[in-house]
Write a protein that holds these residues in place. Structure first.
Motif, PDB file in Angstrom:
ATOM      1  N   SER A 136      18.964   2.447   2.172  1.00  0.00           N
ATOM      2  CA  SER A 136      17.634   1.882   2.423  1.00  0.00           C
ATOM      3  C   SER A 136      16.550   2.944   2.248  1.00  0.00           C
ATOM      4  O   SER A 136      15.486   2.671   1.671  1.00  0.00           O
ATOM      5  N   TYR A 137      16.822   4.150   2.751  1.00  0.00           N
ATOM      6  CA  TYR A 137      15.849   5.230   2.581  1.00  0.00           C
ATOM      7  C   TYR A 137      15.661   5.561   1.097  1.00  0.00           C
ATOM      8  O   TYR A 137      14.550   5.851   0.654  1.00  0.00           O
ATOM      9  N   ILE A 197      16.195   3.503  -1.516  1.00  0.00           N
ATOM     10  CA  ILE A 197      15.517   2.398  -2.193  1.00  0.00           C
ATOM     11  C   ILE A 197      14.038   2.342  -1.814  1.00  0.00           C
ATOM     12  O   ILE A 197      13.167   2.075  -2.655  1.00  0.00           O
ATOM     13  N   ASN A 198      13.746   2.595  -0.531  1.00  0.00           N
ATOM     14  CA  ASN A 198      12.373   2.487  -0.024  1.00  0.00           C
ATOM     15  C   ASN A 198      11.736   3.857   0.194  1.00  0.00           C
ATOM     16  O   ASN A 198      10.926   4.026   1.113  1.00  0.00           O
ATOM     17  N   LYS A 199      12.087   4.807  -0.632  1.00  0.00           N
ATOM     18  CA  LYS A 199      11.606   6.176  -0.457  1.00  0.00           C
ATOM     19  C   LYS A 199      10.079   6.240  -0.484  1.00  0.00           C
ATOM     20  O   LYS A 199       9.457   6.907   0.354  1.00  0.00           O
ATOM     21  N   SER A 200       9.460   5.540  -1.430  1.00  0.00           N
ATOM     22  CA  SER A 200       8.005   5.574  -1.533  1.00  0.00           C
ATOM     23  C   SER A 200       7.342   4.929  -0.314  1.00  0.00           C
ATOM     24  O   SER A 200       6.301   5.403   0.167  1.00  0.00           O
ATOM     25  N   VAL A 201       7.951   3.838   0.204  1.00  0.00           N
ATOM     26  CA  VAL A 201       7.412   3.170   1.395  1.00  0.00           C
ATOM     27  C   VAL A 201       7.492   4.097   2.598  1.00  0.00           C
ATOM     28  O   VAL A 201       6.550   4.197   3.386  1.00  0.00           O
ATOM     29  N   LEU A 202       8.636   4.788   2.737  1.00  0.00           N
ATOM     30  CA  LEU A 202       8.814   5.710   3.855  1.00  0.00           C
ATOM     31  C   LEU A 202       7.824   6.865   3.776  1.00  0.00           C
ATOM     32  O   LEU A 202       7.218   7.253   4.791  1.00  0.00           O
ATOM     33  N   GLN A 203       7.621   7.412   2.590  1.00  0.00           N
ATOM     34  CA  GLN A 203       6.658   8.499   2.424  1.00  0.00           C
ATOM     35  C   GLN A 203       5.248   8.033   2.762  1.00  0.00           C
ATOM     36  O   GLN A 203       4.472   8.773   3.374  1.00  0.00           O
ATOM     37  N   ASP A 204       4.919   6.804   2.369  1.00  0.00           N
ATOM     38  CA  ASP A 204       3.605   6.255   2.670  1.00  0.00           C
ATOM     39  C   ASP A 204       3.400   6.104   4.175  1.00  0.00           C
ATOM     40  O   ASP A 204       2.318   6.405   4.697  1.00  0.00           O
ATOM     41  N   LEU A 205       4.442   5.670   4.886  1.00  0.00           N
ATOM     42  CA  LEU A 205       4.353   5.537   6.341  1.00  0.00           C
ATOM     43  C   LEU A 205       4.126   6.893   7.007  1.00  0.00           C
ATOM     44  O   LEU A 205       3.324   7.021   7.926  1.00  0.00           O
ATOM     45  N   ILE A 206       4.850   7.902   6.537  1.00  0.00           N
ATOM     46  CA  ILE A 206       4.712   9.239   7.117  1.00  0.00           C
ATOM     47  C   ILE A 206       3.308   9.790   6.875  1.00  0.00           C
ATOM     48  O   ILE A 206       2.703  10.421   7.748  1.00  0.00           O
ATOM     49  N   GLU A 207       2.771   9.537   5.684  1.00  0.00           N
ATOM     50  CA  GLU A 207       1.419  10.001   5.383  1.00  0.00           C
ATOM     51  C   GLU A 207       0.382   9.262   6.238  1.00  0.00           C
ATOM     52  O   GLU A 207      -0.584   9.856   6.727  1.00  0.00           O
ATOM     53  N   LYS A 208       0.590   7.964   6.428  1.00  0.00           N
ATOM     54  CA  LYS A 208      -0.327   7.184   7.269  1.00  0.00           C
ATOM     55  C   LYS A 208      -0.312   7.685   8.711  1.00  0.00           C
ATOM     56  O   LYS A 208      -1.327   7.672   9.400  1.00  0.00           O
ATOM     57  N   ALA A 209       0.879   8.113   9.143  1.00  0.00           N
ATOM     58  CA  ALA A 209       1.020   8.529  10.536  1.00  0.00           C
ATOM     59  C   ALA A 209       0.119   9.703  10.881  1.00  0.00           C
ATOM     60  O   ALA A 209      -0.283   9.872  12.030  1.00  0.00           O
ATOM     61  N   GLY A 210      -0.237  10.511   9.897  1.00  0.00           N
ATOM     62  CA  GLY A 210      -1.084  11.665  10.164  1.00  0.00           C
ATOM     63  C   GLY A 210      -2.531  11.322  10.463  1.00  0.00           C
ATOM     64  O   GLY A 210      -3.297  12.182  10.882  1.00  0.00           O
ATOM     65  N   ARG A 211      -2.897  10.047  10.274  1.00  0.00           N
ATOM     66  CA  ARG A 211      -4.303   9.684  10.425  1.00  0.00           C
ATOM     67  C   ARG A 211      -4.771   9.711  11.876  1.00  0.00           C
ATOM     68  O   ARG A 211      -5.850  10.193  12.190  1.00  0.00           O
ATOM     69  N   PHE A 212      -3.960   9.165  12.778  1.00  0.00           N
ATOM     70  CA  PHE A 212      -4.363   9.085  14.182  1.00  0.00           C
ATOM     71  C   PHE A 212      -3.349   9.759  15.109  1.00  0.00           C
ATOM     72  O   PHE A 212      -3.371   9.518  16.303  1.00  0.00           O
ATOM     73  N   TRP A 213      -2.469  10.578  14.530  1.00  0.00           N
ATOM     74  CA  TRP A 213      -1.339  11.068  15.343  1.00  0.00           C
ATOM     75  C   TRP A 213      -1.694  12.285  16.179  1.00  0.00           C
ATOM     76  O   TRP A 213      -1.005  13.274  16.151  1.00  0.00           O
TER      77      TRP A 213
END
Length: 302
Positions: free
Chosen positions: A30-31, A33-49
């Motif tokens: 799953s990681y 196949i969805n590598k780009s989705v996971l990377q996008d989530l990690i990048e988003k997390a930096g916004r308000f973390w």
């Protein structure tokens, strides 16, 4: 694990490694196949973390989760080590977990090669399980921290001249809810596979534990430890999902309890937006079949 042929109870006894193997394989696929989705989530997390140090309640929760994950990691690692020691101290030549034997285990070279292979595979499985569970638990506690931060900002909002901060809170709130939905999209099917394999393992373990009536000390030691890890893993997921449900819903209560009636019409509409958005259930599901919450835990374990 590969079983050459079904031999009844003996085949079931050799299935203890099946659940973690399925979990790790599905997670890694799953990681990938969805590598780009996971990377996008990690990048988003930096916004308000970021969490303010003075918010002691959040910091205390972080510490509790960290302590629990240390215990959880120790339990998984301890179970693995137990299987290793039990095999090495046995009077017979047995492996910690069964695998396809392509050579004669009675030969020293073959036996020690298989032991090395099984040990490496076991610790890879432990790493895979803990990495996924740790990432999930870390995401959950960060989301909880952000939701508490939103409530803290609402409680300290000055409605007379604080419209800019309210807009920032709404933006923050929408982002967190969208982030939870993104996590659900990525992990829902993975969680379904996780729960399916865990239920299978718990059923087999419980059956083997009571197969011959009152279990012996060796049987208790083997299967109680094994089942404890399974139940704990289900609890980690279920409790995390339940807290997210509770925290997202509680934002509406905090927003309503503010002094919104002293605010301008535009700010009152903004508060209404927060309340309406919070009242729409934001959840993590298990393959779309059920919410990830403590009710799910009761269904699985009881």
């Amino acid at each position: 694990m590969i079983v050459d042929e079904y031999t009844g109870i003996e085949t079931l006894k050799k299935s203890d490694i099946l659940s973690p193997s399925i979990q790790v394989v599905i997670v890694l696929l799953s990681y990938k196949i969805n590598k780009s989705v996971l990377q996008d989530l990690i990048e988003k997390a930096g916004r308000f973390w970021e969490v303010k140090p003075e918010m002691e309640e959040i910091q205390n929760q972080f510490r509790l989760v960290r302590y629990f994950m240390v215990f959880y990691k120790s339990a998984i690692l301890g179970t693995t080590i137990y299987y290793e020691i039990a095999a090495l101290t046995s009077t017979e030549r047995v492996l910690p977990t069964e695998c396809y034997r392509f050579c004669d285990i009675e030969k020293d070279s073959c036996y020690w090669f298989l032991v090395l292979f099984v040990n490496i595979a076991a610790f890879v499985l432990v790493w895979g399980i803990y990495t996924f569970d740790g990432f999930f638990a870390g995401s959950v506690i960060q989301l909880i921290g952000q939701l508490k931060l939103i409530k803290h900002k609402l409680e300290n909002l000055k409605f007379e001249n604080d419209e800019e901060n309210l807009i920032e809170i709404i933006d923050h709130h929408n982002f967190i809810l969208d982030f939870i939905n993104d996590i659900n999209t990525l992990y829902s099917n993975i969680l379904f596979t996780q729960f399916s394999s865990l239920i299978f393992s718990m059923c087999i373990g419980s059956f083997l534990l009571t197969l011959h009536g009152t279990p012996t000390v060796n049987t208790l030691t083997q299967y109680v430890v094994y089942l404890t890890c399974m139940f704990t893993q289900v609890f980690v997921f279920s409790y995390g999902g339940q807290v997210i449900l509770d925290e997202t819903a509680s934002v509406a209560d905090v927003a309503y309890q503010t002094n919104w009636f002293h605010a301008s019409v535009s700010m009152q509409k903004s508060i209404s937006t927060i309340i309406l958005r919070s009242q729409q259930e934001t959840k993590i599901s298990v393959g779309g079949f059920s919410n990830l919450d403590l009710r799910m835990y009761l269904y699985v374990c009881c």
